[in-house]
Design a protein around this motif. Sequence first.
Motif, PDB file in Angstrom:
ATOM      1  N   UNK A 127      -2.534   1.338   2.925  1.00  0.00           N
ATOM      2  CA  UNK A 127      -1.883   2.341   2.519  1.00  0.00           C
ATOM      3  C   UNK A 127      -0.294   2.278   2.976  1.00  0.00           C
ATOM      4  N   UNK A 128       0.358   1.970   1.964  1.00  0.00           N
ATOM      5  CA  UNK A 128       2.186   1.976   2.212  1.00  0.00           C
ATOM      6  C   UNK A 128       2.555   3.280   2.780  1.00  0.00           C
ATOM      7  N   UNK A 129       2.173   4.282   2.059  1.00  0.00           N
ATOM      8  CA  UNK A 129       2.578   5.769   2.294  1.00  0.00           C
ATOM      9  C   UNK A 129       2.143   5.908   4.002  1.00  0.00           C
ATOM     10  N   UNK A 130       0.965   5.738   4.223  1.00  0.00           N
ATOM     11  CA  UNK A 130       0.386   5.970   5.781  1.00  0.00           C
ATOM     12  C   UNK A 130       1.012   5.079   6.739  1.00  0.00           C
ATOM     13  N   UNK A 131       1.452   3.839   6.218  1.00  0.00           N
ATOM     14  CA  UNK A 131       2.099   3.096   7.132  1.00  0.00           C
ATOM     15  C   UNK A 131       3.660   3.199   7.538  1.00  0.00           C
ATOM     16  N   UNK A 133       4.434   6.587   6.856  1.00  0.00           N
ATOM     17  CA  UNK A 133       4.264   8.007   7.668  1.00  0.00           C
ATOM     18  C   UNK A 133       4.067   7.529   9.221  1.00  0.00           C
ATOM     19  N   UNK A 235      10.208   5.017  -1.211  1.00  0.00           N
ATOM     20  CA  UNK A 235       9.448   5.917  -0.429  1.00  0.00           C
ATOM     21  C   UNK A 235      10.196   5.608   0.921  1.00  0.00           C
TER      22      UNK A 235
ATOM     23  N   UNK B 211      -3.263   3.345  -3.961  1.00  0.00           N
ATOM     24  CA  UNK B 211      -2.463   3.426  -2.981  1.00  0.00           C
ATOM     25  C   UNK B 211      -1.326   3.938  -3.778  1.00  0.00           C
ATOM     26  N   UNK B 234       3.353  15.693   3.946  1.00  0.00           N
ATOM     27  CA  UNK B 234       4.209  15.058   4.891  1.00  0.00           C
ATOM     28  C   UNK B 234       5.549  15.857   4.887  1.00  0.00           C
ATOM     29  N   UNK B 246      -4.748   9.706   6.816  1.00  0.00           N
ATOM     30  CA  UNK B 246      -4.554   8.312   6.919  1.00  0.00           C
ATOM     31  C   UNK B 246      -5.436   7.305   7.528  1.00  0.00           C
ATOM     32  N   UNK B 249      -8.159   6.983   4.872  1.00  0.00           N
ATOM     33  CA  UNK B 249      -7.660   6.113   3.814  1.00  0.00           C
ATOM     34  C   UNK B 249      -7.299   4.682   4.123  1.00  0.00           C
ATOM     35  N   UNK B 250      -7.081   4.376   5.269  1.00  0.00           N
ATOM     36  CA  UNK B 250      -6.810   2.820   5.873  1.00  0.00           C
ATOM     37  C   UNK B 250      -8.121   2.282   5.918  1.00  0.00           C
ATOM     38  N   UNK B 253      -9.131   1.328   2.343  1.00  0.00           N
ATOM     39  CA  UNK B 253      -8.574   0.175   1.815  1.00  0.00           C
ATOM     40  C   UNK B 253      -8.917  -0.997   2.421  1.00  0.00           C
TER      41      UNK B 253
END
Lengths: 299, 273
Positions: A127-131, A133, A235, B211, B234, B246, B249-250, B253
Motif C-alpha cells: 500500500x502506497x497510501x499507507x507507506x 502515511x 499523493x 491499492x 487521514x 494500515x 492492509x499491508x 497485500x
Amino acid sequence: MTATAQTIATPAVTERRQSGRWLTALLLAPSAVWFFVLLILPLAVVLVYSVGVRAPAGGYQAAFTLDNYLNLPARWAAFKNTLTLAPLGTLICLLAGYPLAYFLAVKSSARWRVMLLILVIVPFWTSFLIRTYAWIFILGGRGIPALLDAMGMGDVRLINTPFSVMCGIVYAYLPLMVFPIYVSLEKLDKRLLEASEDLGAGPFATFRQITLPLSAPGIITGCMLVFILLMGEYLIPQMLGGGKVFFIGNALVDLFLQSLNWPYGSAVAMALVIIMLVTVSLYLRATAATGGRRDASLI
Amino acid sequence: MLRAYSALVYLFLYGPIALIVLFSFNSGLSAADFQGFSLRWYARVAGNSLMLDALRTSLTVAFSSAALATIMGTMAALALQRVKGPVRVIFDGLTYIAIMVPGIVIGIATLIALVTTFDAANAVLAEIWPTDTPPQLHMGYGSIIAAHTLFSMALVVVIVRARIAGMDRSLIEASMDLYADPWATFRQVTLPQLAPAILAGFLLCFTFSFDDFVIAFFVAGPLNTLPIYVFSSIRRGVTPEINAIGTAIMMFSLVMLFGAQLLLRRKSVQGKT
C-alpha cells in the motif's frame, strides 16, 4: 499456426488459416474495445476540451481557442516544483539506490541474494497510501517532533516542507530504482573486474571504466521509471506537502474538482503528457545509444 | 562499509512500516506515548461500518477488474503472438501508453469522458423512455472497474506475453504431431504452461486495484473504496485507528504479493488432465 501451414496450401489448410484469422480477431476484440473506450476516447476528449472554454457554471463549453495553453504560465509554480523536485528525487534515488544494487549484484552471497532482492521489491507493491502515511506519522506532530519535545528540544517542524515531500518520494520510489540497476549489474561479467584489477587499475578506476558504463542501461531505465512516475505524482505532495509543496498532479485535482475549469485543466494535463512523451523519446534514444535493453519488469 | 550502508537502506525501507505495525498495538494515543500492548484500535476498526463498507467495495472492484483484465489480457496476449504488422504495432503502442500515462491523467480523462457521455445518454434516455422514471447512468462500480481494468489488462498482456516468449515450443509441436487438434493442444499444453503467469497477473491486478487511490478518486462517484476512505480519514486527522487499518492492509497485500511471486517463480505446472 505453424510454419508448415505456409508451405502446403491444401484446401483444409486454407480453411484452417481462415478460421485462425477469425479466432485472432475474436481474441483481440475485447481488449481493442477497452483500449478504444477507456484510453483513446478519454484522451481525445481531453485534447478537444483543452481548446474549449469554461462554461459559466463550471465544466466545458465548445470553442476553439489556444488561450488555455497560453495561460499555462499561470500554474508555473506547479510546473516548476514538478520539474525541479522530480529530477532531484530521481537523482537522490539513484545515488541512494546504486550502492545497494551494487552490493546485491556483486558483493552479497548467492544464498541471500534472492531473499534480499525480494525484500527490496516488496515495499513497492504494498500500500502506497499507507507507506506515505507512515511519514506523516513519523514527521507529523505526534512523531519525531513529539519525541524531540519530550526530550526538551523545543518546537521542530518537519511536515509540509520540501524535506518531508522528498522523504516520501525517496521512500516510495527507491525500490523502482534499485531493481533495474541490479539486473544490469548482475549480468556484468565479474572476470572483467578481476582483469581490470590485474592490469593495475585501482577500485575507483575499475568502477568508472567498467562497472559504471556496463550498468548504464539499468541506470537509464531506473531513472526513467522513477522520473515518469514522479511527474504524475499527486499523493505524496498532497499528504506530505500540505498545500505548500505541490505538483502538476495537485494542480490538476484543484482544476477539475475544485474550480471546475475543465478546459484549462485539460490543457495542463496535455502539457504534462507532452512533457512525458518528450522525456520518453529522449530516453529511448539514450538507450539505443548505450545499446542497452529495457529491463522494466518488476516481477 | 557497503554492507553497513545496505543494512541502513533496509532499515530505511522497513523502519516506517515497522513503526506503523508497532503503534497499531499501542494503547496510547501518540508516538511519544507508548503505553503498552493493546488491541483496542483493531477492535475499533472491526466495528467501523464505514470502513467495512469501503473494504467490501474495494474487494468487489479489485476482484471484478482483476478477473476481467486477466481474461481479456490473456486473450490479447495469445492473439498477439500470431499477428504481425500494423495490428501488433498498434496494440504494443496502446499497451505502452496505458502503462505510461500517469494515473491522474487517466483518472481525469475517464471522468470527463464518462460524465460527458452519461449526460448525453441520460438526456436521450429521458426523451425516449416510456415512463417518467428513466434509468440514469452514473459513476460507480462500473466506472471504477472499467478504469482499473484498462491498466490491469495492459499489465497482464505484458506478463503473459513474456511467458509465451519463454515457452517451450517443442511441446506444442509434439502435441500437433500426435494429432491433437488445436483446442486440445491449447487446453492440455499451452494453458498449463501459461497458468502461473496468468494467476500471477491476476494477483498483481488485484493488488493494483486494491491499492489504487488516484484513479478511483476521480471515477468512484459516490462510492468509497478503502484507499479513498483511508485518505479522507487521514485528512480528518491522524488517529491510531489508521495504524491498525494500515497494518491490516499491508498484511493483506503481502499475502497477495507472495502468492504472485511464488507462481511466477514456478517453472511449470504439471497438467493433471
